[in-house]
Design an enzyme around this catalytic site. Structure first.
Site, short mmCIF file in Angstrom:
data_model
loop_
_atom_site.label_atom_id
_atom_site.label_comp_id
_atom_site.label_asym_id
_atom_site.label_seq_id
_atom_site.Cartn_x
_atom_site.Cartn_y
_atom_site.Cartn_z
N ASP A 45 -4.11 0.91 -0.95
CA ASP A 45 -3.25 0.03 -0.14
C ASP A 45 -3.70 -0.05 1.31
OD1 ASP A 45 -1.55 0.09 -2.50
OD2 ASP A 45 -0.78 2.00 -1.75
N GLU A 254 4.56 -8.01 -5.12
CA GLU A 254 4.53 -6.98 -4.07
C GLU A 254 3.33 -7.22 -3.17
OE1 GLU A 254 4.19 -3.39 -6.31
OE2 GLU A 254 2.31 -4.00 -7.21
#
Length: 351
Positions: A45, A254
């Protein structure tokens, strides 16, 4: 951060991992396979920013937590954040050590997921989702005088914050916004009515209704709170109709990110259970955003979460896969150039 998944997709993920691992061993006609930027820790991420002429990366820190895998991502039980820096894209990656540990966040319970960072007011801000002691995801904020930390957490989460994946964007006029949200384990669906409902365990499954929207809020001047009520970020097709919940190849799941190019706002995100990176554009930071397409096909592994940053006149995509471990919860960050067509649309990347 993609961390929660319906078990019906597990078989597909395993197949994708097996096929993708072999495919990634070959070179394409346009580029070679990027190497992991960090090899001594598992990182995911990656939120990349340019501060003071250097690239700083704020990733998740994956660990082997020995927590049983579940549909809500319980095995993604991260406990701290490291900050990395690079003087150039192909240069050395420096690990600046632990920037924030969960034990130093008074209100935190478990699971420090994908963070982001910002600079304003001569201060660096680290934004992070973590479950509180009632197991509800909230957004925390921590501050430092250095982009590498250490960061000191505020004593409470941002009032009115919820879900996961903060992406903090400062516009050319100096206004700052936070985009956020993630369904399933990210709990976005649990706020469907405006109040937290723990019984809403998965996406609502109403395929013919508009998909759940990511969220946005303008930040206060001190960057510690929202300056307005949270708003929906509507994603529509080119006919002006909202993307539907059953449109798994295009709908938001997301991993929101915002960047601006030639006056246009580019809202990019992960489709989650289908693992594409997609983007939509608008003339306003609030949207609505018109879906434009996919710009990255699925990586090896299960999750897709990215950031986009301009550095020395070129644009770069930071992302992750599972080349080092082969396990979906032990990932490694990578970077590659992001190319545009003359009309500003993003070239498709096939990792």
């Amino acid at each position: 951060m993609s961390t929660s998944h319906n078990s019906m997709f597990v078989g597909l993920a395993i197949v994708a991992l097996g096929l993708g691992s072999g495919a990634c061993q070959t070179k394409t006609t346009t580029t070679t396979k990027p190497e992991p930027l960090v090899t001594d820790l598992y990182t995911a991420d990656p939120s990349a920013h340019v501060f003071n002429g250097k690239i700083y990366i704020y990733p998740s820190h994956d660990i082997e937590a020995n927590v049983p895998e579940d549909d809500e991502g319980g095995h993604f039980n991260m406990k701290d954040y490291h900050v990395y820096s690079m003087d150039k894209i192909d240069g050395k990656v420096t690990d600046h050590g632990v920037a924030l540990d969960i034990k130093d966040v008074p209100w935190a319970g478990r699971q420090m997921w994908a963070p982001d960072a910002a600079y304003k007011n001569d201060t660096y801000y680290l934004y992070f989702p973590v479950k509180d002691k009632q197991d509800v995801f909230r957004m925390g904020v921590a501050t430092s005088q250095s982009p590498t930390g250490p960061f000191k957490a505020e004593p409470a989460p941002i009032p009115g914050s919820f879900s996961i994946d903060p992406a903090v964007f400062t516009d050319t006029d100096g206004t700052t916004y936070m985009y956020f949200g993630g369904i399933w384990g990210g709990q976005l669906q649990r706020w469907y009515t405006g109040q937290y409902d723990a019984t809403l365990k998965t996406d609502l499954g109403k395929d013919n209704e508009p998909a759940l929207s990511p969220k946005v809020a303008r930040m206060s001047n001190d960057m510690l709170t929202f300056a307005e009520p949270v708003k929906d970020v509507q994603i529509i097709d080119k006919q002006g109709k909202p993307l539907l919940a059953g449109d798994h190849d295009r709908r938001f799941f997301e991993g929101a990110w915002m960047h601006k190019y030639n006056g246009k706002y580019y809202f990019s995100y992960s489709t989650g259970d289908t693992h594409f990176l997609a983007y939509a554009t608008s003339d306003s930071p609030y949207g609505p955003f018109t879906y434009q397409g996919t710009f990255m096909e699925p990586v090896t592994g299960w999750t897709t979460h990215h950031s986009i940053v301009e550095f020395e006149g070129k644009w770069y995509l930071f992302y992750h896969d599972v080349e080092l471990s082969g396990k979906t919860h032990l990932r490694n960050i990578k970077v590659r150039e992001l190319l545009r067509k003359p009309d500003g649309s993003l070239e498709l990347i096939k990792p």
